[in-house]
Enzyme design. Structure first.
Site, mmCIF file in Angstrom:
data_model
loop_
_atom_site.group_PDB
_atom_site.id
_atom_site.type_symbol
_atom_site.label_atom_id
_atom_site.label_comp_id
_atom_site.label_asym_id
_atom_site.label_seq_id
_atom_site.Cartn_x
_atom_site.Cartn_y
_atom_site.Cartn_z
ATOM 1 N N ILE A 63 -27.346 19.369 -14.438
ATOM 2 C CA ILE A 63 -27.311 18.117 -13.687
ATOM 3 C C ILE A 63 -28.522 18.159 -12.760
ATOM 4 O O ILE A 63 -28.722 19.140 -12.032
ATOM 5 C CB ILE A 63 -25.989 17.957 -12.904
ATOM 6 C CG1 ILE A 63 -25.966 16.613 -12.157
ATOM 7 C CG2 ILE A 63 -25.726 19.101 -11.968
ATOM 8 C CD1 ILE A 63 -24.601 16.321 -11.495
ATOM 9 N N SER A 64 -29.371 17.145 -12.838
ATOM 10 C CA SER A 64 -30.605 17.147 -12.060
ATOM 11 C C SER A 64 -30.311 17.147 -10.565
ATOM 12 O O SER A 64 -29.257 16.681 -10.116
ATOM 13 C CB SER A 64 -31.452 15.915 -12.402
ATOM 14 O OG SER A 64 -31.915 15.969 -13.730
#
Length: 213
Positions: A63-64
């Site tokens: 997840i960025s």
């Protein structure tokens, strides 16, 4: 699946930090304040969910970090009700942020594990993209094209021609270009055959994978 006032407070602090780092789009910041990022992570990461960092989410993906999500969302330069194609649904967090911005979101994911998880999670959070698809992001979703903007959430060594073809005239493709490290790049379509290219500095993403079959 709890979202408490403490979580809301942490989101407000996160949005303030992102604003200090250069995120100025009000709709992006409001979406960051609205979406409960901790619910998109394994519960073991909950205490760290509102720090500005990336986390693993399974299938070799991440997840960025919130700044990257906000940065890419801001680079889209889109307005409410415009149509956006997201390449790489992942955890669904970026998808949720785009939906909270009032966009018509189409999203494609090639990792079946992530596609199944996210397809179940988003409805539970009352987040409703127009379409979630299991498939090859290199090909885009031509059946719903053209798009006002296309957002690629993985590093691409080359520009997928199908994605350029699916951007409307005046539309934008936001894509991290490069192998091990990438340059955040925006292509703006000026007419049927031409694009203007803009670069916005280095970034680092997991690779955009192509189905060869």
């Amino acid at each position: 699946m709890k979202d408490t006032s403490k979580h809301q407070g942490l989101r407000n602090q996160l949005a303030d930090k992102l604003q200090q780092k250069g995120i100025q789009n009000k709709h992006v910041l409001d979406a960051i304040r609205a979406i409960p990022r901790h619910l998109f992570l394994d519960s073991s990461f909950e205490n760290f969910a509102y720090q500005d960092q990336a986390f693993p989410i399974g299938a070799g993906q991440t997840i960025s970090q919130p700044y990257t999500v906000a940065w890419q969302s801001q680079l889209l330069q889109v307005n409410k009700d415009e149509k956006v194609l997201e390449i790489g649904t992942g955890s669904g967090y970026q998808t949720a942020v785009l939906c909270a911005m009032g966009l018509k979101v189409y999203s494609i994911e090639r990792q079946l594990e992530l596609f199944k998880t996210t397809s179940l999670l988003l409805p539970k959070l009352a987040i409703r993209p127009k379409k979630l698809v299991f498939g090859d992001g290199y090909k885009g979703l031509p059946e719903f094209a053209p798009y006002d903007a296309i957002l690629v959430t993985a590093g691409a060594p080359v520009i997928p021609p199908a994605l350029l073809a699916q951007v409307k005239v005046t539309g934008r493709l936001v894509i991290p270009l490069g192998e091990k490290e990438q340059i955040m790049t925006v292509f703006v379509r000026t007419d049927e055959t031409r694009f203007e290219k803009y670069e916005f500095g280095p970034c680092k993403f997991v690779p955009l994978l192509e189905n060869k079959a």
